[in-house]
Design a protein around this motif. Structure first.
Motif, PDB file in Angstrom:
ATOM      1  N   LEU A 152      -0.699  -4.885  -6.471  1.00  0.00           N
ATOM      2  CA  LEU A 152      -1.179  -6.259  -6.305  1.00  0.00           C
ATOM      3  C   LEU A 152      -0.219  -7.193  -7.036  1.00  0.00           C
ATOM      4  CD1 LEU A 152      -4.927  -5.531  -7.125  1.00  0.00           C
ATOM      5  CD2 LEU A 152      -3.841  -5.523  -4.888  1.00  0.00           C
ATOM      6  N   GLU A 153       0.488  -8.001  -6.280  1.00  0.00           N
ATOM      7  CA  GLU A 153       1.444  -8.934  -6.867  1.00  0.00           C
ATOM      8  C   GLU A 153       1.046 -10.352  -6.475  1.00  0.00           C
ATOM      9  OE1 GLU A 153       4.896  -7.492  -4.956  1.00  0.00           O
ATOM     10  OE2 GLU A 153       5.232  -5.912  -6.430  1.00  0.00           O
ATOM     11  N   PRO A 154       1.102 -11.297  -7.414  1.00  0.00           N
ATOM     12  CA  PRO A 154       0.760 -12.676  -7.057  1.00  0.00           C
ATOM     13  C   PRO A 154       1.774 -13.220  -6.057  1.00  0.00           C
ATOM     14  CG  PRO A 154       1.517 -12.542  -9.332  1.00  0.00           C
ATOM     15  CD  PRO A 154       1.471 -11.144  -8.803  1.00  0.00           C
ATOM     16  N   ARG A 155       1.261 -14.016  -5.142  1.00  0.00           N
ATOM     17  CA  ARG A 155       2.152 -14.629  -4.145  1.00  0.00           C
ATOM     18  C   ARG A 155       3.036 -15.652  -4.834  1.00  0.00           C
ATOM     19  NH1 ARG A 155       1.000 -13.144   0.932  1.00  0.00           N
ATOM     20  NH2 ARG A 155      -1.116 -12.513   1.412  1.00  0.00           N
ATOM     21  N   ARG A 156       4.261 -15.712  -4.399  1.00  0.00           N
ATOM     22  CA  ARG A 156       5.211 -16.684  -4.951  1.00  0.00           C
ATOM     23  C   ARG A 156       4.977 -18.045  -4.305  1.00  0.00           C
ATOM     24  NH1 ARG A 156       7.694 -13.988  -8.964  1.00  0.00           N
ATOM     25  NH2 ARG A 156       8.330 -11.936  -8.318  1.00  0.00           N
ATOM     26  N   MET A 157       5.040 -19.082  -5.133  1.00  0.00           N
ATOM     27  CA  MET A 157       4.913 -20.432  -4.593  1.00  0.00           C
ATOM     28  C   MET A 157       6.253 -20.878  -4.032  1.00  0.00           C
ATOM     29  SD  MET A 157       2.609 -22.449  -7.273  1.00  0.00           S
ATOM     30  CE  MET A 157       2.029 -21.478  -8.616  1.00  0.00           C
ATOM     31  N   ALA A 195       0.829  -1.204   0.000  1.00  0.00           N
ATOM     32  CA  ALA A 195       0.000   0.000   0.000  1.00  0.00           C
ATOM     33  C   ALA A 195       0.866   1.258   0.000  1.00  0.00           C
ATOM     34  CB  ALA A 195      -0.907   0.007   1.229  1.00  0.00           C
ATOM     35  N   LEU A 196       0.491   2.213  -0.838  1.00  0.00           N
ATOM     36  CA  LEU A 196       1.145   3.518  -0.899  1.00  0.00           C
ATOM     37  C   LEU A 196       0.061   4.586  -0.707  1.00  0.00           C
ATOM     38  CD1 LEU A 196       3.173   2.749  -4.113  1.00  0.00           C
ATOM     39  CD2 LEU A 196       4.086   2.801  -1.804  1.00  0.00           C
ATOM     40  N   ARG A 197       0.273   5.471   0.232  1.00  0.00           N
ATOM     41  CA  ARG A 197      -0.749   6.467   0.525  1.00  0.00           C
ATOM     42  C   ARG A 197      -0.720   7.596  -0.503  1.00  0.00           C
ATOM     43  NH1 ARG A 197      -1.094   8.681   6.442  1.00  0.00           N
ATOM     44  NH2 ARG A 197       0.204  10.302   5.697  1.00  0.00           N
ATOM     45  N   VAL A 198      -1.902   7.940  -0.998  1.00  0.00           N
ATOM     46  CA  VAL A 198      -2.036   9.055  -1.933  1.00  0.00           C
ATOM     47  C   VAL A 198      -2.140  10.320  -1.090  1.00  0.00           C
ATOM     48  CG1 VAL A 198      -3.464  10.096  -3.721  1.00  0.00           C
ATOM     49  CG2 VAL A 198      -3.210   7.622  -3.623  1.00  0.00           C
ATOM     50  N   ASP A 199      -1.102  11.139  -1.162  1.00  0.00           N
ATOM     51  CA  ASP A 199      -1.026  12.335  -0.344  1.00  0.00           C
ATOM     52  C   ASP A 199      -1.020  13.551  -1.267  1.00  0.00           C
ATOM     53  OD1 ASP A 199      -0.715  14.062   1.715  1.00  0.00           O
ATOM     54  OD2 ASP A 199       1.351  13.531   2.165  1.00  0.00           O
ATOM     55  N   ALA A 200      -1.894  14.518  -0.972  1.00  0.00           N
ATOM     56  CA  ALA A 200      -2.020  15.690  -1.847  1.00  0.00           C
ATOM     57  C   ALA A 200      -0.719  16.477  -1.941  1.00  0.00           C
ATOM     58  CB  ALA A 200      -3.147  16.593  -1.357  1.00  0.00           C
TER      59      ALA A 200
END
Length: 167
Positions: A153-158, A118-123
């Motif tokens: 969103l990144e797929p989890r690595r097996m 998550a990256l916060r969108v900051d004005a």
């Protein structure tokens, strides 16, 4: 030293003491007046700023190129763009990214099997001080959320033997 000299000396000392007291009282009154002016000016400035912000908020329109606007946010935060953004109930989704007002816990529940950053969108990070309001206009949502986040969103690595089979 005569009696007249003594009286004159006492009168001069009393006069200087009275003058000092009057100057001190005048300075205190002037300082109080300056503080009152500063408080009145600050109240006026805050009210004026609130009026200007409200006027600007009412005149706010969605951007003509929503994909370009969303890509500008993604490029500033994550350094990458999406070819196309689609509007979903959670927010906007595009090429492994989600721009949403939802907290990270809700996003991880809705997208299982995906690793989320998550990256916060900051004005303050953009030239647009109304970024949260503009995103809400694009989402056409009520009430308008003030906090937005860009989720990668990144797929989890097996891991283990299964990962060797699939690679």
């Amino acid at each position: 030293m005569t009696e007249a000299d003594l009286i004159l000396t006492l009168l001069l000392i009393a006069g200087f003491a009275l003058l000092g007291a009057l100057i001190t009282l005048g300075n205190a009154r002037q300082a109080r007046a300056i503080r009152d002016l500063e408080e009145a000016w600050r109240d006026w400035a805050e009210a004026d700023l609130r009026l200007k912000r409200e006027r600007e908020r009412r005149e706010l329109r969605p951007p003509a190129d929503p994909d370009g606007y969303l890509n500008r946010i993604a490029r500033a935060l994550a350094g990458r763009e999406a070819a196309r953004w689609e509007r979903i109930p959670e927010g906007f989704r595009g090429d492994g990214m989600l721009l949403s007002p939802l907290p990270p816990e809700a996003v991880s529940e809705r997208f299982p099997g995906v690793r989320i950053r998550a990256l916060r969108v900051d004005a303050s990070a953009f030239e647009d001080p109304w970024v949260a309001e503009t995103l809400s206009l694009l989402l056409e949502g009520e009430p308008r959320p003030q906090r937005w986040r860009l989720y990668i969103l990144e797929p989890r690595r097996m891991r283990g033997a299964l990962a060797r089979v699939w690679s």
